[in-house]
Design a protein around this motif. Structure first.
Motif, PDB file in Angstrom:
ATOM      1  N   UNK A  91      59.795  19.072 -39.307  1.00 45.90           N
ATOM      2  CA  UNK A  91      59.599  20.428 -39.210  1.00 45.90           C
ATOM      3  C   UNK A  91      59.027  21.746 -39.799  1.00 45.90           C
ATOM      4  N   UNK A  92      58.725  21.668 -40.877  1.00 46.71           N
ATOM      5  CA  UNK A  92      58.085  23.010 -41.938  1.00 46.71           C
ATOM      6  C   UNK A  92      57.076  22.100 -42.033  1.00 46.71           C
ATOM      7  N   UNK A  93      56.898  20.974 -42.131  1.00 50.81           N
ATOM      8  CA  UNK A  93      55.479  19.872 -42.306  1.00 50.81           C
ATOM      9  C   UNK A  93      53.934  19.948 -40.782  1.00 50.81           C
ATOM     10  N   UNK A  94      55.250  20.208 -39.802  1.00 51.61           N
ATOM     11  CA  UNK A  94      54.470  19.830 -38.810  1.00 51.61           C
ATOM     12  C   UNK A  94      54.273  21.843 -38.483  1.00 51.61           C
ATOM     13  N   UNK A  95      54.992  22.617 -38.147  1.00 56.41           N
ATOM     14  CA  UNK A  95      54.523  24.488 -38.277  1.00 56.41           C
ATOM     15  C   UNK A  95      53.651  24.927 -39.517  1.00 56.41           C
ATOM     16  N   UNK A  96      53.327  24.053 -40.900  1.00 54.94           N
ATOM     17  CA  UNK A  96      51.916  24.629 -41.582  1.00 54.94           C
ATOM     18  C   UNK A  96      51.001  24.068 -41.401  1.00 54.94           C
ATOM     19  N   UNK A  97      51.184  22.865 -40.492  1.00 56.89           N
ATOM     20  CA  UNK A  97      50.037  21.611 -40.047  1.00 56.89           C
ATOM     21  C   UNK A  97      49.006  22.866 -38.949  1.00 56.89           C
ATOM     22  N   UNK A  98      50.601  24.093 -37.757  1.00 53.81           N
ATOM     23  CA  UNK A  98      49.769  24.404 -36.213  1.00 53.81           C
ATOM     24  C   UNK A  98      49.157  25.411 -37.633  1.00 53.81           C
ATOM     25  N   UNK A  99      49.733  26.629 -38.472  1.00 53.53           N
ATOM     26  CA  UNK A  99      49.128  26.929 -38.940  1.00 53.53           C
ATOM     27  C   UNK A  99      47.850  27.025 -39.259  1.00 53.53           C
ATOM     28  N   UNK A 100      47.481  25.661 -40.280  1.00 49.08           N
ATOM     29  CA  UNK A 100      46.405  25.723 -40.615  1.00 49.08           C
ATOM     30  C   UNK A 100      45.182  25.385 -39.307  1.00 49.08           C
ATOM     31  N   UNK A 101      45.571  25.511 -38.452  1.00 47.41           N
ATOM     32  CA  UNK A 101      44.441  25.762 -37.037  1.00 47.41           C
ATOM     33  C   UNK A 101      44.636  26.702 -36.103  1.00 47.41           C
ATOM     34  N   UNK A 102      45.604  27.980 -37.241  1.00 51.62           N
ATOM     35  CA  UNK A 102      45.466  28.962 -36.277  1.00 51.62           C
ATOM     36  C   UNK A 102      44.591  29.966 -36.873  1.00 51.62           C
ATOM     37  N   UNK A 103      44.736  31.099 -35.941  1.00 47.56           N
ATOM     38  CA  UNK A 103      43.694  32.593 -36.923  1.00 47.56           C
ATOM     39  C   UNK A 103      44.926  32.829 -38.127  1.00 47.56           C
ATOM     40  N   UNK A 104      44.082  33.646 -38.851  1.00 49.60           N
ATOM     41  CA  UNK A 104      44.439  34.037 -39.913  1.00 49.60           C
ATOM     42  C   UNK A 104      45.700  34.978 -40.169  1.00 49.60           C
ATOM     43  N   UNK A 105      45.907  35.548 -38.914  1.00 48.22           N
ATOM     44  CA  UNK A 105      47.417  36.825 -38.317  1.00 48.22           C
ATOM     45  C   UNK A 105      48.429  35.356 -37.904  1.00 48.22           C
ATOM     46  N   UNK A 106      48.173  34.508 -37.444  1.00 50.55           N
ATOM     47  CA  UNK A 106      49.673  33.596 -36.428  1.00 50.55           C
ATOM     48  C   UNK A 106      49.589  32.669 -37.964  1.00 50.55           C
ATOM     49  N   UNK A 107      48.497  31.861 -38.790  1.00 51.27           N
ATOM     50  CA  UNK A 107      48.650  31.069 -39.687  1.00 51.27           C
ATOM     51  C   UNK A 107      49.859  32.459 -40.725  1.00 51.27           C
ATOM     52  N   UNK A 108      49.454  33.485 -41.346  1.00 45.95           N
ATOM     53  CA  UNK A 108      50.268  34.350 -42.465  1.00 45.95           C
ATOM     54  C   UNK A 108      51.621  34.007 -41.558  1.00 45.95           C
ATOM     55  N   UNK A 109      51.614  34.538 -40.580  1.00 43.83           N
ATOM     56  CA  UNK A 109      53.592  34.600 -40.188  1.00 43.83           C
ATOM     57  C   UNK A 109      54.139  33.257 -39.759  1.00 43.83           C
TER      58      UNK A 109
END
Length: 723
Positions: free
Chosen positions: A478-496
């Motif tokens: 789950x942690x890896x999946x969430x970090x992978x989601x952050x990679x393709x998101x906007x900067x604000x979303x990625x940080x969150x």
């Protein structure tokens, strides 16, 4: 007014006195001037006329004497004039006061005339249902009464009667307007006893609209509905009426349409001037309403009202101001929140929802329901990246907590070859080619420089073979999946999302030791699993941050996950050592009766030491185990009852040993737990009895040693357990 005063003074003979006083004043000034000239002349000719000084002084005395006589005459005339002027002013004040009274009486009569005219016009217009004229005439009559109240004698019975009459007529007008309004907008609502908790409870809701005439209808001189609305506005009652209407509209029609996807609105015509809005139910599998469907249903209702009722912009503005805030919050809470994507790959498709929201608010503004600067829904929809991150973070935390509070005994095997399943990440932008070339050069150099050096073992930095909880394995995924989601998101979303992953591990550190505290103390194997779980997490936190660092918009000073590693190692070690201390205490307690393992050649000392090590099963434990086994053997077969007839099911219940391989073993254990040594030996029957079919020699001997004390009888029984 000046000519009037002139006439009054002339008629009383006082004007001539005023003119005489003016002449005397002029004469007096002339004497003074002559006196001054004579004095100057005497002074200039003083030396020249010294011989005739006595004559000059005599002349000067005569002049002074004449001057005194003139001053005396002047004083007498001024006193008389002032007295005459005072009398004239007093008489003028009396005339002015009388004039003001006459003017006030004239104004009073004029207001009474205006009131009478306005009331007559009011009654005529009310009878003709010309409510706008009636409202305006009532306003004129009220203005006349207010003018009368401002008069100093406003306490007259006449004024009180007129004030009471104007109040009564206002209530009468409002009553007629209310009656007409009820005929033009008729609600059919569910019973007050019905709980509004399902779609069916709203199916009886309907709104009947009747314009009461149109511009092309020659039989009606004016459109009745606009007349009613304008009259209510003049009387200050329009806002109150629209507020009550808006509350019912939102509660029984708009809100249900927003909440329930299966609820739709139907527009029909029952007569030439009557339009009906009713709620109908359709089949749908959706759990939450789609934004486009919600916008369509709401616009259908509001457009119908705009075309048939609220075609005046002022009325639409009032209704919009009253319901917009609550309606927009409902749309966001019940619709837009659930439309937020759950995956970053779906964010691009959300532009369609933004466009639909913009069109929806534009339609409301065009009809006047929404002010030009209001864009609550559009602001929420355009801020989808922030909402996506918040929703994603919330879902991740909920899923993580669910895994942390699940059972830990289900385990998976971890080998040194195990690696985290990290998806392929996009290449970081900027300087990638140079970095690759640099790596190649440095790698070639390192290979040459380390060619003759001792190489590290392939198992370096690898976890040893162990078993961890399946839930922890899923938590890391789950942690890896969430970090992978952050990679393709906007900067604000990625940080969150990044900090949400950190929060997952903080949550594990706090929740798991507390939630599973009792099990970690009671069950040694769970304590060992928790130790492995913590070491597994700490091991992968060492490198997890560096694997995602080039792809996340974080500052250089961020520690990623390395700072969490010591805490997880301590957590695992602490849990393991706590269980070790418990096991140590239990062993010391058991060995406390072993007499320090001294003089083991003595049979009694050996027996006590052996008992301390083996911990034989107590009589109470054996009895309880026998009871449990007996309950299973007696009630277990009753599960097999495929037929309604109880007697016919016995055939299937007797076949339990055929399908349950250890059934006979269980029955034999139940017998052994309730038997003595001789009964056990007899049932063994030199390796030919039923016990020999269920147990091996070693199993049977171990069971006897656990159930019976070390005596000669037990030793004799053990000697007979052979095949």
């Amino acid at each position: 007014m000046s000519s009037f005063v002139t006439e009054v003074l002339a008629s009383s003979g006082k004007l001539e006195k005023d003119d005489l006083a003016c002449k005397i004043s002029k004469l007096s000034r002339k004497v003074e001037e002559t006196k001054e000239e004579v004095t100057d002349m005497i002074n200039k000719k003083y030396i020249e006329f010294i011989p005739s000084m006595e004559g000059a002084e005599e002349l000067l005395d005569q002049v002074e004497s004449v001057s005194k006589d003139i001053d005396l005459l002047k004083s007498c005339i001024e006193n008389e004039v002032q007295q005459n002027l005072h009398d004239a002013v007093t008489e003028y004040a009396k005339l002015k006061q009388q004039l003001e009274k006459n003017t006030a009486v004239i104004d009073l009569l004029q207001h009474l005339q205006e009131f009478d005219t306005a009331i007559e016009e009011y009654h005529r217009a009310l009878q003709e249902k010309n409510y706008v004229v009636a409202a305006k005439q009532h306003g004129k009559a009220r203005a006349s009464v207010n003018a009368l109240k401002a008069w100093k004698d406003s306490e007259l019975p006449l004024v009180r009667s007129l004030s009471s009459e104007i109040t009564i007529q206002r209530e009468n007008l409002i009553y007629h307007l209310g009656e007409e309004w009820q005929k033009l907008a008729v609600w059919k609502l569910p019973s007050t006893k019905t709980e509004l908790t399902s779609v069916k409870s709203f199916l009886k809701t309907a709104l009947h609209l009747n314009r009461g005439g149109s511009k092309g209808d020659e039989s009606v001189p004016h459109a009745l509905l606009p007349s009613i609305l304008q009259a209510l506005s003049i009387q200050g009652e329009l806002h109150k009426k629209i507020k009550l209407f808006g509350q019912v509209l939102f509660k029984y029609m708009l809100k249900p349409l927003i909440i329930y996807p299966s609820l739709v609105v139907e527009v029909s015509s029952q007569a030439e001037q009557e339009t009906v809005l009713s709620l109908q139910c359709t089949e749908t599998k959706a759990d939450h309403p789609d934004p486009s469907q919600v916008y369509t249903k709401v616009l259908t209702v509001l457009k119908t009202l705009h075309e048939h009722v609220f075609d005046e912009k002022k009325v639409s503005e009032i209704l919009g101001d009253l319901i917009w805030e609550e309606m927009s919050e409902c749309i966001i809470r019940e619709c837009l929140v659930h439309s937020i994507p759950t995956n970053s790959s779906q964010l691009a498709e959300y532009s369609e929802v933004i466009k639909q929201t913009e069109d929806f608010e534009g339609s409301l503004k065009k009809m006047g329901y929404l002010a030009g600067d209001s864009a609550d829904l559009l602001k929420y929809a355009r801020n989808v990246n922030c909402h996506f991150a918040s929703k994603k973070c919330q879902d991740v935390i909920v899923a993580a907590r669910k895994l942390m509070t699940s059972e830990m005994h289900n385990t998976v095997k971890i080998t040194p070859e195990y690696k985290l399943s990290i998806p392929k990440l996009p290449s970081p932008s900027g300087g990638e080619k140079e970095r690759k070339e640099s790596c190649k050069k440095s790698g070639h150099y390192d290979q040459q420089s380390l060619e003759n050096e001792k190489q590290l073992s392939p198992s370096t930095l690898c976890l040893p073979v162990c078993r961890i909880s399946e839930s922890v394995h899923q938590l890391m995924d789950l942690a890896i999946q969430t970090l992978s989601e952050a990679v393709g998101s906007s900067p604000q979303c990625a940080v969150q999302l990044f900090y949400t992953v950190r929060n997952i591990f903080h949550l594990f550190y706090d929740v798991v030791p507390t939630y599973h505290k009792d099990n970690f103390l009671k069950l040694p194997h769970l304590a060992a699993i928790q130790h492995n779980n913590c070491m597994f997490i700490a091991h992968h936190l060492l490198t997890l941050g560096f694997q995602f660092k080039p792809h996340l918009p974080l500052k250089d000073g961020v520690a990623y996950f390395v700072d969490l590693v010591p805490g997880f190692r301590r957590l695992g070690a602490r849990c393991f050592m706590a269980q070790m201390n418990i096991q140590k205490a239990e062993m010391l307690e058991r060995l406390s009766t072993a007499r320090n393992f001294s003089n083991l050649d003595d049979e009694d000392n050996y027996s006590v030491a052996s008992k301390a090590i083996r911990q034989d099963i107590s009589n109470m434990d054996g009895e309880r185990l026998r009871t449990l086994c007996q309950t299973i053997t007696e009630e277990g077969p009753l599960v097999f009852n495929p037929l309604p007839d109880e007697n016919k099911n016995k055939k299937y219940q007797e076949e339990v040993p055929v399908y349950v391989k250890k059934w006979m073993t269980l029955k034999e254990i139940s017998m052994v737990l309730n038997a003595n040594l001789q009964e056990i030996v007899d049932r063994w029957a030199e390796g030919k009895g039923p016990l020999a079919l269920a147990f091996s020699c070693n199993e049977m001997k171990s069971l006897i040693r656990a159930l019976f004390k070390n005596t000669e009888r037990r030793a004799a029984a053990l000697a007979k357990i052979v095949k």
